[in-house]
Design a protein around this motif. Structure first.
Motif, mmCIF file in Angstrom:
data_model
loop_
_atom_site.group_PDB
_atom_site.id
_atom_site.type_symbol
_atom_site.label_atom_id
_atom_site.label_comp_id
_atom_site.label_asym_id
_atom_site.label_seq_id
_atom_site.Cartn_x
_atom_site.Cartn_y
_atom_site.Cartn_z
ATOM 1 N N ILE A 62 0.930 -1.007 0.190
ATOM 2 C CA ILE A 62 -0.086 0.211 -0.079
ATOM 3 C C ILE A 62 1.028 1.297 0.007
ATOM 4 C CG2 ILE A 62 -1.784 1.321 1.225
ATOM 5 C CD1 ILE A 62 -2.873 -1.516 2.056
ATOM 6 N N HIS A 63 0.599 2.156 -1.102
ATOM 7 C CA HIS A 63 1.489 3.180 -1.343
ATOM 8 C C HIS A 63 0.973 4.303 -0.397
ATOM 9 C CE1 HIS A 63 4.183 1.799 -4.508
ATOM 10 N NE2 HIS A 63 3.303 0.925 -4.270
ATOM 11 N N ASP A 64 -0.467 4.350 -0.360
ATOM 12 C CA ASP A 64 -1.106 5.599 0.462
ATOM 13 C C ASP A 64 -1.269 5.346 1.967
ATOM 14 O OD1 ASP A 64 -2.313 7.899 1.397
ATOM 15 O OD2 ASP A 64 -3.571 7.909 -0.185
ATOM 16 N N LYS A 65 0.152 5.346 2.756
ATOM 17 C CA LYS A 65 0.205 4.952 4.063
ATOM 18 C C LYS A 65 -0.695 5.728 4.792
ATOM 19 C CE LYS A 65 3.445 1.560 4.094
ATOM 20 N NZ LYS A 65 3.666 1.028 2.691
ATOM 21 N N ARG A 66 -0.588 7.296 4.467
ATOM 22 C CA ARG A 66 -1.436 7.986 5.410
ATOM 23 C C ARG A 66 -2.790 7.719 5.472
ATOM 24 N NH1 ARG A 66 2.352 11.759 7.414
ATOM 25 N NH2 ARG A 66 4.466 11.412 6.131
ATOM 26 N N ARG A 67 -3.282 7.538 4.129
ATOM 27 C CA ARG A 67 -4.673 7.357 4.304
ATOM 28 C C ARG A 67 -4.905 5.948 4.698
ATOM 29 N NH1 ARG A 67 -7.476 6.093 -1.476
ATOM 30 N NH2 ARG A 67 -9.519 5.124 -0.766
ATOM 31 N N LEU A 68 -4.033 5.065 4.622
ATOM 32 C CA LEU A 68 -4.181 3.441 5.422
ATOM 33 C C LEU A 68 -4.382 3.808 7.060
ATOM 34 C CD1 LEU A 68 -3.931 0.622 5.372
ATOM 35 C CD2 LEU A 68 -1.513 0.919 5.752
ATOM 36 N N PHE A 69 -3.598 4.583 7.658
ATOM 37 C CA PHE A 69 -3.435 4.670 8.779
ATOM 38 C C PHE A 69 -4.920 5.400 9.353
ATOM 39 C CE2 PHE A 69 0.509 3.091 8.390
ATOM 40 C CZ PHE A 69 0.610 1.731 8.992
ATOM 41 N N ALA A 70 -5.216 6.603 8.474
ATOM 42 C CA ALA A 70 -6.418 7.161 9.021
ATOM 43 C C ALA A 70 -7.596 6.377 8.953
ATOM 44 C CB ALA A 70 -6.542 8.243 7.811
ATOM 45 N N VAL A 71 -7.524 5.396 8.022
ATOM 46 C CA VAL A 71 -8.736 4.462 7.931
ATOM 47 C C VAL A 71 -8.988 3.379 8.844
ATOM 48 C CG1 VAL A 71 -9.741 2.558 6.464
ATOM 49 C CG2 VAL A 71 -9.066 4.788 5.291
ATOM 50 N N LEU A 72 -7.746 3.258 9.331
ATOM 51 C CA LEU A 72 -7.561 2.034 10.267
ATOM 52 C C LEU A 72 -8.002 2.632 11.815
ATOM 53 C CD1 LEU A 72 -4.281 -0.028 9.366
ATOM 54 C CD2 LEU A 72 -6.661 -0.401 8.843
ATOM 55 N N TYR A 73 -7.493 3.751 11.903
ATOM 56 C CA TYR A 73 -7.678 4.512 12.916
ATOM 57 C C TYR A 73 -9.297 4.927 13.117
ATOM 58 C CZ TYR A 73 -7.469 8.060 16.687
ATOM 59 O OH TYR A 73 -7.628 8.890 17.764
ATOM 60 N N ALA A 74 -9.791 5.159 12.261
ATOM 61 C CA ALA A 74 -11.326 5.298 12.302
ATOM 62 C C ALA A 74 -12.066 4.123 12.629
ATOM 63 C CB ALA A 74 -11.598 5.782 11.065
ATOM 64 N N SER A 75 -11.325 2.980 12.151
ATOM 65 C CA SER A 75 -12.184 1.791 12.302
ATOM 66 C C SER A 75 -12.265 1.142 13.609
ATOM 67 C CB SER A 75 -11.519 0.654 11.386
ATOM 68 O OG SER A 75 -11.588 1.136 9.815
ATOM 69 N N LEU A 76 -11.264 1.778 14.600
ATOM 70 C CA LEU A 76 -10.945 1.022 15.846
ATOM 71 C C LEU A 76 -11.788 1.885 16.725
ATOM 72 C CD1 LEU A 76 -7.081 0.577 15.696
ATOM 73 C CD2 LEU A 76 -9.147 -1.011 16.194
ATOM 74 N N ARG A 77 -12.456 1.278 17.839
ATOM 75 C CA ARG A 77 -13.122 1.876 19.044
ATOM 76 C C ARG A 77 -11.623 2.628 19.617
ATOM 77 N NH1 ARG A 77 -11.289 -0.231 23.395
ATOM 78 N NH2 ARG A 77 -10.890 -2.433 23.484
ATOM 79 N N SER A 78 -12.217 3.739 20.543
ATOM 80 C CA SER A 78 -11.202 4.424 21.288
ATOM 81 C C SER A 78 -10.535 3.402 22.302
ATOM 82 C CB SER A 78 -11.801 5.576 22.064
ATOM 83 O OG SER A 78 -10.970 6.115 22.880
ATOM 84 N N GLY A 79 -9.276 3.351 21.998
ATOM 85 C CA GLY A 79 -8.577 2.357 22.944
ATOM 86 C C GLY A 79 -8.260 1.283 22.341
ATOM 87 N N GLY A 80 -8.654 0.951 21.098
ATOM 88 C CA GLY A 80 -8.667 -0.239 20.553
ATOM 89 C C GLY A 80 -7.028 -0.419 19.989
ATOM 90 N N ARG A 81 -6.658 -1.679 19.784
ATOM 91 C CA ARG A 81 -5.157 -1.733 19.390
ATOM 92 C C ARG A 81 -5.022 -2.215 18.115
ATOM 93 N NH1 ARG A 81 -2.740 -4.997 23.774
ATOM 94 N NH2 ARG A 81 -1.038 -4.862 22.189
#
Ligand SMILES: C[S@@+](CC[C@H](N)C(=O)[O-])C[C@H]1O[C@@H](n2cnc3c(N)ncnc32)[C@H](O)[C@@H]1O
Length: 256
Positions: free
Chosen positions: A133-152
């Protein structure tokens, strides 16, 4: 074949993840796995997540489903696996029904950059996927949004040493269409998406040990000789590039 930009299902299925290649990789990594260390490494890393049974986990780039099956069967977790390769998913779905884990594991064809499950997961697990995956900034933004607060978040990935790289490593990265970061830069990108408690470990020594053990084992795998020779050559190349310091293997953990 030289790749540019993000991989598509078609580009993955027609080159690196043709069904024949997947099965050859699996014969080395171990049943249900297409990543270094197979079952043992999955057990070790999933244990680190220390999740309560019933927790919801997303396995990004689930491949043949090995990690998802371990999480469901050994740890009682509820797992959604997503993968962009149709060939992987076809094989994974057959394995899922054979294992009878459908009540705890779902497998979906799709691109993790397009996930739309806000604050849904207790954890995200991924093994050696983000190199694609080349767009790592978008990747981690999407992953962050998919986790509940405190999710790992816990993942391993191919990484690199500082440039300049050896020519053979530059060629390898370009041929595969990989996008690799040094470990500290990777950690910065993860933190920039909003994650806290970002930690990383350089597992390159472990990677080298695994590759060496794999090379010894390939000799005894029941494969046609040209296939076996190609696998040995490919694994020796990885071993050489990792030993040079250009190819690194990283473990990353963070909290949303
Ligand atoms: C090296 S394999 C690892 C598979 C699995 N995680 C394992 O440990 O066996 C990398 C996987 O990432 C998947 N992949 C690559 N890009 C993806 C994307 N954008 N979204 C979802 N999966 C992706 C590939 O199809 C492939 O199955």
């Amino acid at each position: 074949m030289r790749h540019t930009g993000e991989a598509t299902a078609q580009s993955l299925d027609s080159s690196q993840y043709s069904t024949a290649s997947i099965l050859h990789y699996e014969s080395v990594y171990g049943e249900d796995f297409v990543s270094p260390g197979g079952y043992d490494m999955a057990m070790e890393l999933i244990s680190k997540l220390a999740l309560e049974p019933g927790s919801r986990v997303l396995d990004v780039g689930c491949g043949l489903g090995g990690g998802a099956f371990v999480m469901a069967h050994e740890f009682g977790l509820i797992v959604d696996g997503i993968d962009l390769s149709k060939n992987m998913l076809d094989l994974a779905r057959a394995k899922l029904s054979a294992r009878g884990l459908q009540d705890r594991v779902s497998l979906e064809h799709g691109d993790c950059l397009k996930l739309d499950r806000p604050q849904h997961y207790d954890a995200i697990y991924s093994r050696d996927v983000f190199l694609h995956i080349h767009d790592k900034r978008r990747l981690f933004a999407v992953l962050y949004a998919s986790l509940r607060s405190g999710g790992r978040l816990l993942f391993t990935d191919y990484c690199c040493g500082e440039k300049p790289w050896r020519q053979d490593f530059s060629d390898y990265v370009q041929d595969r269409g990989y996008d690799l970061y040094t470990l500290p830069t990777y950690a910065e990108v993860i933190a920039a998406a909003g994650f806290s408690h970002v930690t990383y470990r350089d597992l390159t020594k472990r990677f080298i040990d695994i590759l060496q053990a794999d090379i010894e084992r390939i000799a005894s795998i029941d494969l046609e000789e040209p296939v076996r020779d190609k696998l040995v050559q490919s694994w020796r190349g990885k071993l050489d590039r990792a030993s040079s310091g250009d190819h690194r293997w990283g473990l990353f953990e963070a909290e949303a």
